[in-house]
Scaffold this motif. Structure first.
Motif, mmCIF file in Angstrom:
data_model
loop_
_atom_site.group_PDB
_atom_site.id
_atom_site.type_symbol
_atom_site.label_atom_id
_atom_site.label_comp_id
_atom_site.label_asym_id
_atom_site.label_seq_id
_atom_site.Cartn_x
_atom_site.Cartn_y
_atom_site.Cartn_z
ATOM 1 N N ARG A 59 54.086 92.844 41.761
ATOM 2 C CA ARG A 59 54.164 92.570 40.324
ATOM 3 C C ARG A 59 52.946 93.117 39.597
ATOM 4 N N ALA A 60 51.778 92.987 40.209
ATOM 5 C CA ALA A 60 50.538 93.451 39.579
ATOM 6 C C ALA A 60 50.347 94.952 39.732
ATOM 7 N N GLY A 61 51.144 95.583 40.595
ATOM 8 C CA GLY A 61 50.977 97.015 40.838
ATOM 9 C C GLY A 61 49.635 97.303 41.499
ATOM 10 N N ALA A 62 49.169 96.376 42.301
ATOM 11 C CA ALA A 62 47.848 96.500 42.920
ATOM 12 C C ALA A 62 47.827 97.617 43.956
ATOM 13 N N PRO A 63 46.814 98.495 43.869
ATOM 14 C CA PRO A 63 46.656 99.507 44.917
ATOM 15 C C PRO A 63 46.390 98.810 46.254
ATOM 16 N N THR A 64 46.715 99.460 47.325
ATOM 17 C CA THR A 64 46.597 98.858 48.655
ATOM 18 C C THR A 64 45.204 98.316 48.918
ATOM 19 N N ASN A 65 44.165 99.036 48.502
ATOM 20 C CA ASN A 65 42.802 98.584 48.779
ATOM 21 C C ASN A 65 42.383 97.398 47.904
ATOM 22 N N ASP A 66 43.094 97.126 46.809
ATOM 23 C CA ASP A 66 42.791 95.978 45.946
ATOM 24 C C ASP A 66 43.777 94.830 46.127
ATOM 25 N N ALA A 67 44.748 95.011 46.982
ATOM 26 C CA ALA A 67 45.799 94.006 47.152
ATOM 27 C C ALA A 67 45.240 92.745 47.803
ATOM 28 N N LEU A 68 45.848 91.626 47.452
ATOM 29 C CA LEU A 68 45.503 90.363 48.090
ATOM 30 C C LEU A 68 46.091 90.323 49.493
ATOM 31 N N THR A 69 45.402 89.646 50.385
ATOM 32 C CA THR A 69 45.868 89.426 51.741
ATOM 33 C C THR A 69 46.067 87.928 51.924
ATOM 34 N N PHE A 70 47.244 87.542 52.364
ATOM 35 C CA PHE A 70 47.569 86.141 52.573
ATOM 36 C C PHE A 70 46.708 85.555 53.687
ATOM 37 N N ASN A 71 46.151 84.349 53.439
ATOM 38 C CA ASN A 71 45.404 83.628 54.475
ATOM 39 C C ASN A 71 46.213 82.445 54.996
ATOM 40 N N ARG A 72 46.549 81.498 54.090
ATOM 41 C CA ARG A 72 47.299 80.322 54.520
ATOM 42 C C ARG A 72 47.768 79.513 53.322
ATOM 43 N N VAL A 73 48.828 78.745 53.528
ATOM 44 C CA VAL A 73 49.257 77.723 52.578
ATOM 45 C C VAL A 73 48.581 76.439 53.022
ATOM 46 N N TYR A 74 47.866 75.785 52.096
ATOM 47 C CA TYR A 74 47.181 74.541 52.449
ATOM 48 C C TYR A 74 47.796 73.310 51.788
ATOM 49 N N GLY A 75 48.764 73.513 50.903
ATOM 50 C CA GLY A 75 49.466 72.412 50.257
ATOM 51 C C GLY A 75 50.761 72.940 49.668
ATOM 52 N N ALA A 76 51.787 72.095 49.609
ATOM 53 C CA ALA A 76 53.071 72.562 49.086
ATOM 54 C C ALA A 76 53.905 71.393 48.586
ATOM 55 N N GLU A 77 54.765 71.704 47.618
ATOM 56 C CA GLU A 77 55.724 70.753 47.080
ATOM 57 C C GLU A 77 57.040 71.490 46.898
ATOM 58 N N LYS A 78 58.124 70.732 46.882
ATOM 59 C CA LYS A 78 59.417 71.346 46.615
ATOM 60 C C LYS A 78 60.141 70.522 45.555
ATOM 61 N N GLN A 79 61.038 71.201 44.864
ATOM 62 C CA GLN A 79 61.837 70.592 43.806
ATOM 63 C C GLN A 79 63.276 71.041 43.993
ATOM 64 N N VAL A 80 64.179 70.067 44.056
ATOM 65 C CA VAL A 80 65.590 70.386 44.201
ATOM 66 C C VAL A 80 66.153 70.674 42.820
ATOM 67 N N VAL A 81 66.658 71.874 42.647
ATOM 68 C CA VAL A 81 67.336 72.304 41.414
ATOM 69 C C VAL A 81 68.620 72.974 41.887
ATOM 70 N N ALA A 82 69.109 73.983 41.211
ATOM 71 C CA ALA A 82 70.253 74.745 41.723
ATOM 72 C C ALA A 82 69.697 75.718 42.754
ATOM 73 N N GLY A 83 69.241 75.181 43.856
ATOM 74 C CA GLY A 83 68.482 75.881 44.873
ATOM 75 C C GLY A 83 67.230 75.058 45.099
#
Length: 126
Positions: A59-83
Motif C-alpha cells: 500500500r505504501a509502495g515501499a522500496p524493498t530496502n525501506d520495507a517493514l519486516t514482520f517481527n511478531r503479533v503481541y496482542g490481538a482482538e477479533k470482531q464478528v461481523v459479516a466475516g
C-alpha cells in the motif's frame, strides 16, 4: 400417558425452548463486540500479522530496502461481523531490522465464499 406425565413433558419442552432462545440472544449480542484473542502465538494469528505487514508495504509502495519486516503479533482482538475483523498489535522492523516499532493493523477477512482479506488500517502506535 396420564395428565401429570403430559404436564411434566410440556414443562420440560417449555424450559428447553426458553434456554435455547436465551443462548441465541447471548451469542447474537456478541456480534460486533471486540473479543480478546488469548493465544496470539497461534500460527494463524502470526501469519495474519505477517500478511498485514506485507500488505502495508504494498500500500505504501515501499522500496524493498525501506520495507517493514514482520517481527511478531503481541496482542490481538477479533470482531464478528459479516466475516471477521482482526485488530492486531504487532512489532515490525525497518532499516534492515535495526529499528523496531509497534503498529496496530486492522484486517477484515471474509472466510465464507472467496476467503478474501483486506487491510483496513495500519498505523504506528504512540
Amino acid at each position: 400417558m396420564n395428565t401429570r406425565t403430559l404436564l411434566l413433558v410440556a414443562v420440560a419442552v417449555a424450559v428447553g425452548v426458553v434456554a435455547a432462545s436465551a443462548g441465541r440472544a447471548t451469542a447474537a449480542s456478541a456480534v460486533g463486540l471486540w473479543e480478546e484473542i488469548r493465544n496470539v502465538d497461534d500460527p494463524k494469528i502470526q501469519e495474519l500479522g505477517r500478511w498485514a505487514v506485507v500488505a502495508a508495504n504494498k500500500r505504501a509502495g515501499a522500496p524493498t530496502n525501506d520495507a517493514l519486516t514482520f517481527n511478531r503479533v503481541y496482542g490481538a482482538e477479533k470482531q464478528v461481523v459479516a466475516g471477521l475483523s482482526y485488530r492486531l498489535h504487532l512489532e515490525a522492523s525497518s532499516g534492515g531490522g535495526a529499528i523496531s516499532a509497534r503498529y496496530v493493523a486492522e484486517v477484515y477477512q471474509q472466510e465464507a465464499a472467496a476467503n478474501t482479506r483486506e487491510l483496513v488500517s495500519f498505523q504506528p502506535t504512540h
